[in-house]
Scaffold this motif. Structure first.
Motif, PDB file in Angstrom:
ATOM      1  N   ALA A 139      45.443  41.935  39.986  1.00 32.89           N
ATOM      2  CA  ALA A 139      45.020  41.850  38.587  1.00 32.89           C
ATOM      3  C   ALA A 139      46.238  41.811  37.662  1.00 32.89           C
ATOM      4  O   ALA A 139      46.276  41.034  36.691  1.00 32.89           O
ATOM      5  N   ILE A 140      47.237  42.637  37.969  1.00 33.18           N
ATOM      6  CA  ILE A 140      48.462  42.642  37.165  1.00 33.18           C
ATOM      7  C   ILE A 140      49.175  41.299  37.257  1.00 33.18           C
ATOM      8  O   ILE A 140      49.659  40.755  36.257  1.00 33.18           O
ATOM      9  N   ALA A 172      50.770  36.200  34.825  1.00 39.51           N
ATOM     10  CA  ALA A 172      50.812  34.743  34.913  1.00 39.51           C
ATOM     11  C   ALA A 172      50.224  34.097  33.663  1.00 39.51           C
ATOM     12  O   ALA A 172      50.722  33.072  33.184  1.00 39.51           O
ATOM     13  N   GLN A 173      49.174  34.678  33.125  1.00 37.38           N
ATOM     14  CA  GLN A 173      48.524  34.103  31.946  1.00 37.38           C
ATOM     15  C   GLN A 173      49.200  34.553  30.651  1.00 37.38           C
ATOM     16  O   GLN A 173      49.168  33.854  29.651  1.00 37.38           O
ATOM     17  N   GLY A 174      49.822  35.746  30.692  1.00 41.44           N
ATOM     18  CA  GLY A 174      50.348  36.344  29.472  1.00 41.44           C
ATOM     19  C   GLY A 174      49.362  37.381  28.963  1.00 41.44           C
ATOM     20  O   GLY A 174      48.215  37.034  28.657  1.00 41.44           O
ATOM     21  N   ALA A 185      40.405  34.275  34.197  1.00 38.01           N
ATOM     22  CA  ALA A 185      39.098  33.920  34.758  1.00 38.01           C
ATOM     23  C   ALA A 185      38.760  34.730  36.001  1.00 38.01           C
ATOM     24  O   ALA A 185      37.604  35.107  36.216  1.00 38.01           O
ATOM     25  N   ALA A 186      39.779  35.022  36.816  1.00 40.07           N
ATOM     26  CA  ALA A 186      39.533  35.754  38.059  1.00 40.07           C
ATOM     27  C   ALA A 186      39.100  37.193  37.811  1.00 40.07           C
ATOM     28  O   ALA A 186      38.544  37.840  38.710  1.00 40.07           O
ATOM     29  N   LEU A 187      39.322  37.724  36.605  1.00 38.96           N
ATOM     30  CA  LEU A 187      39.016  39.127  36.312  1.00 38.96           C
ATOM     31  C   LEU A 187      37.773  39.288  35.442  1.00 38.96           C
ATOM     32  O   LEU A 187      37.388  40.412  35.137  1.00 38.96           O
ATOM     33  N   ARG A 188      37.141  38.203  35.041  1.00 38.38           N
ATOM     34  CA  ARG A 188      35.977  38.296  34.164  1.00 38.38           C
ATOM     35  C   ARG A 188      34.744  38.712  34.953  1.00 38.38           C
ATOM     36  O   ARG A 188      34.594  38.389  36.124  1.00 38.38           O
ATOM     37  N   ASP A 189      33.854  39.460  34.286  1.00 39.74           N
ATOM     38  CA  ASP A 189      32.568  39.781  34.897  1.00 39.74           C
ATOM     39  C   ASP A 189      31.514  39.834  33.801  1.00 39.74           C
ATOM     40  O   ASP A 189      31.791  39.685  32.620  1.00 39.74           O
ATOM     41  N   ALA A 190      30.271  40.088  34.219  1.00 37.38           N
ATOM     42  CA  ALA A 190      29.147  40.045  33.278  1.00 37.38           C
ATOM     43  C   ALA A 190      29.215  41.131  32.210  1.00 37.38           C
ATOM     44  O   ALA A 190      28.573  41.014  31.160  1.00 37.38           O
ATOM     45  N   SER A 191      29.968  42.193  32.470  1.00 40.30           N
ATOM     46  CA  SER A 191      30.026  43.293  31.511  1.00 40.30           C
ATOM     47  C   SER A 191      30.713  42.891  30.211  1.00 40.30           C
ATOM     48  O   SER A 191      30.616  43.601  29.212  1.00 40.30           O
TER      49      SER A 191
END
Length: 261
Positions: free
Chosen positions: A106-107, A112-114, A164-170
Motif C-alpha cells: 500500500a505504501i 508511486a502515485q504521489g 485504484a488498488a487500494l479503493r473499496d466500497a467504504s
C-alpha cells in the motif's frame, strides 16, 4: 465465548463479565455500535511489555513526557483516526507477515502515485469513529454532525486521490445519510442543541412556523388568530402572548361551548 474459541481465556471471561455488567445498566444503547466480537491472542502480536515500550520511548519518554518520542516524530496524520491507528500499530505490532507485506504494498502504491493529494483530501475528514459512537449514545453535538456531513461530501475526492488498488466500497458515501444531513442540519448550527438553530429552515414545516412566530411575534400571532377563528367558528377568539405562559388562546365565557374538546 465458546463460539469464538475463547472459552479457555481467563481474561476473555473477565472482559465478557465487564461488558455484560455495563450492558445491564442504562444506557444499554451504548452497545448499539457493537456488531461483532474478535479475539486477539497474544501469539498474534510481538511482545512489547510496558518496560520495553518505556525504554524504547515509543509514545512516552523515560520522564513520562509525550515528546520527543518515536510516535511524536512520525505522527503526521491529518486526523485523529489516523493517529490512533498509528499508535495502535506501534504499541501492538502484528506477527502476521502477510499483513506487513500488504502495508508495504500500500505504501509503495501511494509513493508511486504521489500521496500529497490524498493527504490534502484527508484534511476534510472528521473523526468519524468518535462521531458514530456519540450518535449511538445520543450524545452527538451539532458541529459533529456538520463534520460528518463534510466528511461524506469529501468521500468522492478521497476516493479519487486513493490509488485504484487500494479503493473499496467504504469510500462510497451512503446517499440516504448524506441527503438527510444536507436537508436537516443547518449550514452553521449552534454549538449545543439547547441554543437552537440546529435544524435547517425548510426541513420541518411546524418548526418553521414556530420560528416565524418567534421572529415575527405580532405577525405570527395575528396569522394564527385568523386561522383558529376560521377553524373553530369563534369570531371573537384571540391569540395572546406573555412571557410567563407564552402563546395562549383566549375566548369569552359565552363562546366556551364552541371550543373543540
Amino acid at each position: 465465548l465458546q463460539g469464538l474459541n475463547a472459552h479457555e481465556l481467563a481474561h476473555a471471561h473477565a472482559a465478557a463479565r465487564g461488558l455484560l455488567a455495563f450492558a445491564a445498566h442504562p444506557p444499554s444503547r451504548a452497545l448499539a455500535p457493537v456488531r461483532s466480537l474478535r479475539v486477539q491472542r497474544s501469539g498474534e502480536l510481538l511482545a512489547l511489555p510496558p518496560a520495553t515500550q518505556r525504554n524504547l520511548e515509543l509514545t512516552q519518554t523515560l520522564r513520562g513526557e509525550a515528546s520527543p518520542t518515536l510516535f511524536s516524530l512520525i505522527d503526521t496524520c491529518k486526523n485523529g483516526m489516523g493517529s490512533r491507528m498509528l499508535r495502535q500499530w506501534l504499541l501492538h505490532p502484528k506477527r502476521d507477515r502477510a499483513e506487513a507485506i500488504a502495508r508495504h504494498e500500500a505504501i509503495a502504491a501511494l509513493q508511486a502515485q504521489g500521496f500529497e493529494p490524498l493527504r490534502e483530501a484527508l484534511k476534510s475528514v472528521s473523526d468519524v469513529e468518535r462521531i458514530a459512537a456519540r450518535i449511538a449514545l445520543r450524545q452527538v453535538r451539532p458541529r459533529e454532525l456538520t463534520g460528518l456531513r463534510a466528511t461524506l461530501q469529501a468521500l468522492p475526492l478521497l476516493r479519487a486521490a486513493t490509488p485504484a488498488a487500494l479503493r473499496d466500497a467504504s469510500l462510497t458515501p451512503p446517499g440516504d445519510i448524506l441527503d438527510l444531513l444536507q436537508r436537516a442540519i443547518a449550514a452553521e448550527p449552534a454549538l449545543l442543541p439547547r441554543d437552537g438553530g440546529v435544524i435547517a429552515d425548510g426541513f420541518d414545516a411546524e418548526l418553521d412556523e414556530l420560528r416565524g412566530s418567534q421572529q415575527n411575534c405580532d405577525g405570527g400571532r395575528l396569522d394564527r388568530e385568523t386561522r383558529e377563528r376560521a377553524r373553530t367558528g369563534i369570531a371573537n377568539l384571540r391569540v395572546q402572548f406573555n412571557r410567563v405562559h407564552g402563546f395562549y388562546i383566549e375566548v369569552t365565557q359565552g363562546q366556551v361551548d364552541k371550543v373543540p374538546m
